[in-house]
Write a protein that holds these residues in place. Structure first.
Motif, PDB file in Angstrom:
ATOM      1  N   LEU A   1       9.011   7.748 -13.681  1.00 29.47           N
ATOM      2  CA  LEU A   1       9.322   7.548 -12.556  1.00 29.47           C
ATOM      3  C   LEU A   1       8.599   8.520 -11.763  1.00 29.47           C
ATOM      4  O   LEU A   1       8.788   8.242 -10.520  1.00 29.47           O
ATOM      5  CB  LEU A   1      11.281   8.213 -12.745  1.00 29.47           C
ATOM      6  CG  LEU A   1      12.188   7.271 -13.557  1.00 29.47           C
ATOM      7  CD1 LEU A   1      13.350   7.990 -13.774  1.00 29.47           C
ATOM      8  CD2 LEU A   1      12.099   5.739 -12.512  1.00 29.47           C
ATOM      9  N   ALA A   2       7.731   9.383 -11.951  1.00 27.02           N
ATOM     10  CA  ALA A   2       7.435  10.190 -11.194  1.00 27.02           C
ATOM     11  C   ALA A   2       5.935   9.645 -10.846  1.00 27.02           C
ATOM     12  O   ALA A   2       5.441   9.698  -9.297  1.00 27.02           O
ATOM     13  CB  ALA A   2       6.885  11.515 -12.366  1.00 27.02           C
ATOM     14  N   LEU A   3       5.250   8.584 -11.360  1.00 26.35           N
ATOM     15  CA  LEU A   3       4.206   8.307 -10.813  1.00 26.35           C
ATOM     16  C   LEU A   3       4.941   7.037  -9.702  1.00 26.35           C
ATOM     17  O   LEU A   3       3.540   7.529  -8.719  1.00 26.35           O
ATOM     18  CB  LEU A   3       3.684   7.221 -11.887  1.00 26.35           C
ATOM     19  CG  LEU A   3       3.606   7.594 -13.255  1.00 26.35           C
ATOM     20  CD1 LEU A   3       3.057   6.373 -14.472  1.00 26.35           C
ATOM     21  CD2 LEU A   3       2.093   9.084 -12.899  1.00 26.35           C
ATOM     22  N   GLY A   4       6.000   6.923  -9.386  1.00 30.47           N
ATOM     23  CA  GLY A   4       6.555   5.771  -8.233  1.00 30.47           C
ATOM     24  C   GLY A   4       5.754   5.279  -7.709  1.00 30.47           C
ATOM     25  O   GLY A   4       5.967   4.315  -6.570  1.00 30.47           O
ATOM     26  N   ASP A   5       4.460   4.765  -8.262  1.00 29.35           N
ATOM     27  CA  ASP A   5       4.315   3.287  -7.404  1.00 29.35           C
ATOM     28  C   ASP A   5       4.023   2.383  -8.525  1.00 29.35           C
ATOM     29  O   ASP A   5       4.428   1.779  -9.359  1.00 29.35           O
ATOM     30  CB  ASP A   5       2.977   4.257  -6.912  1.00 29.35           C
ATOM     31  CG  ASP A   5       2.120   4.179  -7.775  1.00 29.35           C
ATOM     32  OD1 ASP A   5       2.202   4.180  -9.488  1.00 29.35           O
ATOM     33  OD2 ASP A   5       0.869   4.626  -7.870  1.00 29.35           O
ATOM     34  N   ASP A   6       3.377   0.935  -7.553  1.00 30.68           N
ATOM     35  CA  ASP A   6       3.464  -0.269  -8.163  1.00 30.68           C
ATOM     36  C   ASP A   6       2.150  -0.212  -8.331  1.00 30.68           C
ATOM     37  O   ASP A   6       1.456  -0.254  -8.193  1.00 30.68           O
ATOM     38  CB  ASP A   6       4.073  -1.797  -7.432  1.00 30.68           C
ATOM     39  CG  ASP A   6       6.057  -1.211  -6.927  1.00 30.68           C
ATOM     40  OD1 ASP A   6       6.339  -0.630  -8.237  1.00 30.68           O
ATOM     41  OD2 ASP A   6       5.993  -1.810  -5.382  1.00 30.68           O
ATOM     42  N   VAL A   7       1.893  -1.481  -9.702  1.00 29.44           N
ATOM     43  CA  VAL A   7       0.465  -1.831  -9.937  1.00 29.44           C
ATOM     44  C   VAL A   7       1.214  -3.024  -9.355  1.00 29.44           C
ATOM     45  O   VAL A   7       1.801  -4.352 -10.344  1.00 29.44           O
ATOM     46  CB  VAL A   7      -0.013  -1.114 -11.114  1.00 29.44           C
ATOM     47  CG1 VAL A   7       0.213  -0.238 -11.127  1.00 29.44           C
ATOM     48  CG2 VAL A   7       1.237  -1.636 -12.865  1.00 29.44           C
ATOM     49  N   LEU A   8      -0.608  -4.260  -9.917  1.00 26.37           N
ATOM     50  CA  LEU A   8      -0.098  -5.688 -10.497  1.00 26.37           C
ATOM     51  C   LEU A   8      -1.126  -5.473 -11.728  1.00 26.37           C
ATOM     52  O   LEU A   8      -1.867  -5.037 -12.848  1.00 26.37           O
ATOM     53  CB  LEU A   8      -1.744  -6.275  -9.189  1.00 26.37           C
ATOM     54  CG  LEU A   8      -1.250  -5.879  -8.082  1.00 26.37           C
ATOM     55  CD1 LEU A   8      -3.319  -6.504  -8.057  1.00 26.37           C
ATOM     56  CD2 LEU A   8       0.105  -6.904  -8.100  1.00 26.37           C
ATOM     57  N   ILE A   9      -0.085  -6.624 -12.221  1.00 25.22           N
ATOM     58  CA  ILE A   9      -0.451  -7.005 -14.157  1.00 25.22           C
ATOM     59  C   ILE A   9      -0.522  -8.423 -14.078  1.00 25.22           C
ATOM     60  O   ILE A   9      -0.003  -9.219 -13.350  1.00 25.22           O
ATOM     61  CB  ILE A   9       1.516  -6.478 -14.297  1.00 25.22           C
ATOM     62  CG1 ILE A   9       1.478  -5.720 -14.400  1.00 25.22           C
ATOM     63  CG2 ILE A   9       0.821  -7.094 -17.013  1.00 25.22           C
ATOM     64  CD1 ILE A   9       0.831  -3.939 -15.205  1.00 25.22           C
ATOM     65  N   PRO A  10      -1.910  -8.995 -14.647  1.00 25.10           N
ATOM     66  CA  PRO A  10      -1.874 -10.560 -15.151  1.00 25.10           C
ATOM     67  C   PRO A  10      -1.270 -10.596 -16.075  1.00 25.10           C
ATOM     68  O   PRO A  10      -0.874 -10.033 -16.956  1.00 25.10           O
ATOM     69  CB  PRO A  10      -3.386 -10.221 -15.627  1.00 25.10           C
ATOM     70  CG  PRO A  10      -3.678  -8.911 -16.358  1.00 25.10           C
ATOM     71  CD  PRO A  10      -2.227  -8.117 -15.592  1.00 25.10           C
ATOM     72  N   TYR A  11      -0.886 -12.065 -15.648  1.00 27.21           N
ATOM     73  CA  TYR A  11       0.748 -13.015 -16.319  1.00 27.21           C
ATOM     74  C   TYR A  11      -0.926 -13.137 -17.715  1.00 27.21           C
ATOM     75  O   TYR A  11      -0.071 -13.049 -18.939  1.00 27.21           O
ATOM     76  CB  TYR A  11       0.427 -14.320 -15.924  1.00 27.21           C
ATOM     77  CG  TYR A  11       1.465 -14.811 -16.376  1.00 27.21           C
ATOM     78  CD1 TYR A  11       3.254 -14.620 -16.222  1.00 27.21           C
ATOM     79  CD2 TYR A  11       1.349 -15.523 -17.309  1.00 27.21           C
ATOM     80  CE1 TYR A  11       3.938 -15.575 -16.824  1.00 27.21           C
ATOM     81  CE2 TYR A  11       2.230 -16.583 -17.733  1.00 27.21           C
ATOM     82  CZ  TYR A  11       3.269 -15.745 -18.103  1.00 27.21           C
ATOM     83  OH  TYR A  11       5.018 -16.576 -18.767  1.00 27.21           O
TER      84      TYR A  11
END
Length: 422
Positions: free
Chosen positions: A176-186
């Motif tokens: 929760l402290a990281l607070g950002d989103d990332v792209l995950i390959p399907y």
């Protein structure tokens, strides 16, 4: 204005830009149609996560090979496609080679740089970020001064201390402290072999309201990537050596990614270190290179080996004495070793009355002092963070069962203590 994910993973407009072979994409196309029977172009775009232009090229190629036939259009004028007998035969042969059926995969060469760029260490955690992410927890301030720098480090982190001191509880909230989103390959493509990476139980996708047409070639990021919150993968006593390697299912003929690959760009927590089914020594031997060089080596059933980023925050949590688990050389490789212990009275009080509020229980300071005096001091029990929730949970159960007023009393504390402790 372009989203950062649009820039990081631009939507490909040609087969060459996907990084995949035409043969792999054609196999995937006929497998989707074979499974569904008849499909429209729009549905195929969504099933394969490729743009309309690329799909049209694949459909035209498949028609030249006599694998696909046109069927009657839908009421709104969309062309429908089905397989010919030759197409069905090819689909069966494709399934015999690989049972994968999903979005078009990301080739390893495209995955590596994006995974590196999405490292949590590219945006170092600050005290403000940590306090905001963990605002729901009661923690000693000096602990935050240790945990924060550890998350910015490239080194693994060992968290140790007595049971119930909040080690696992804290680790489960750190993302929760990281607070950002990332792209995950399907899925990832290693040559023409496909490894599924996306796991809906681990990767929680972020809903994005998109106004563009899915057939549009220019808008949005490459849909073969799923935008997700940074993953938090937790494993413990169930961990085996096999879970650290690419697994091949002979029945479905599909590859599944190991847990560290699924956790890339997030946090991997190995809870209860020393109790897993693989020995601690085996585990550390397996991860010596990944922990030090941030790269891992995996293999396929064919014997082919490949390198993958080990781009994650690696946490170990244990109730055992670290010196009994591994030797000094291994302990040295764990850059941060953070000890958790009992709380002081003020923090314990904060947790006690916060849990009272959550459970809608009323408790006076006098009754709380009774708990400290008669039981914690009288029984020489330290102020462990898990006790308030466990004891008040028992009291709440008794209140509901006996239809009592939601008030914590000395007699309820007596009863809960006798039930909780052996």
């Amino acid at each position: 204005m372009l989203n950062t994910t649009d820039v990081l993973a631009k939507r490909p407009t040609t087969v060459a830009e996907t990084g995949l072979s035409e043969a792999l994409l054609l196999d995937l196309l006929v497998k989707h149609i074979f499974t569904s029977g008849v499909l429209t172009k729009e549905i195929l775009v969504n099933k394969m996560a490729i743009t309309g232009g690329i799909l049209q090229y694949l459909l035209d190629t498949a028609k030249k090979l006599a694998w696909i036939e046109n069927r009657q259009t839908t009421a709104d004028g969309q062309m429908r496609y089905a397989l010919s007998l030759a197409g069905e035969l090819h689909a069966k042969q494709a399934f015999a080679r690989s049972g994968y059926l999903g979005l078009a995969p990301i080739p390893l060469a495209q995955y590596v740089p994006i995974c590196r760029k999405q490292s949590s260490r590219a945006n170092p955690i600050t005290m403000d970020m940590l306090q905001q992410g963990l605002k729901g927890l009661v923690l000693p301030r000096d602990l935050l001064h240790k945990v924060g720098p550890a998350m910015n480090s490239c080194r693994p982190v060992l968290i140790y201390g007595p049971p119930g001191t909040g080690k696992s509880y804290l680790c489960r909230h750190l993302n929760l402290a990281l607070g950002d989103d990332v792209l995950i390959p399907y899925a990832l493509a290693i040559g023409n072999e496909v490894i599924q990476v996306f796991d809906p139980e681990l990767h929680h996708s972020v809903d994005i309201v998109a106004n563009h047409n899915p057939l549009d070639l220019a808008q949005g990021h490459d849909p073969r990537w799923i935008r997700c919150h940074r993953p938090l993968r937790i494993t413990g006593g169930e961990l085996t050596a096999e879970m650290l390697e690419v697994r091949f299912d002979n029945h479905s003929r599909t590859y599944m990614a190991p847990l560290q690959l699924k956790a890339n760009n997030g946090i991997l927590l190995l809870d209860d270190l020393g109790r897993q089914r693989i020995s601690t020594k085996q585990l550390f031997n397996r991860w010596i290179i990944p922990m030090e060089e941030r790269r891992d080596f995996l293999g396929l059933q064919s014997g082919e080996h490949f390198e993958i980023p080990f781009e994650l925050i690696l946490l170990f949590s244990t109730n055992l004495d670290p010196k009994e688990l591994v030797d000094e050389a291994f302990l040295r490789r764990l850059g941060y070793k953070i000890h958790f212990d009992a709380l002081d009275e003020d923090l314990y009080r904060q947790i006690w009355f916060r849990v009272c509020d959550e459970l809608k229980l009323s408790c006076t300071e006098e009754v709380f002092r009774y708990l400290l005096r008669e039981y914690h001091q009288g029984c020489n029990k330290p102020l462990i963070p898990c006790y308030p929730r466990d004891l008040l949970g028992i009291i709440s159960d008794q209140v509901h069962f006996m239809k009592l007023e939601p008030v914590v009393t000395q007699s309820l504390i007596d009863s809960a203590w006798s039930i909780y402790f052996v």
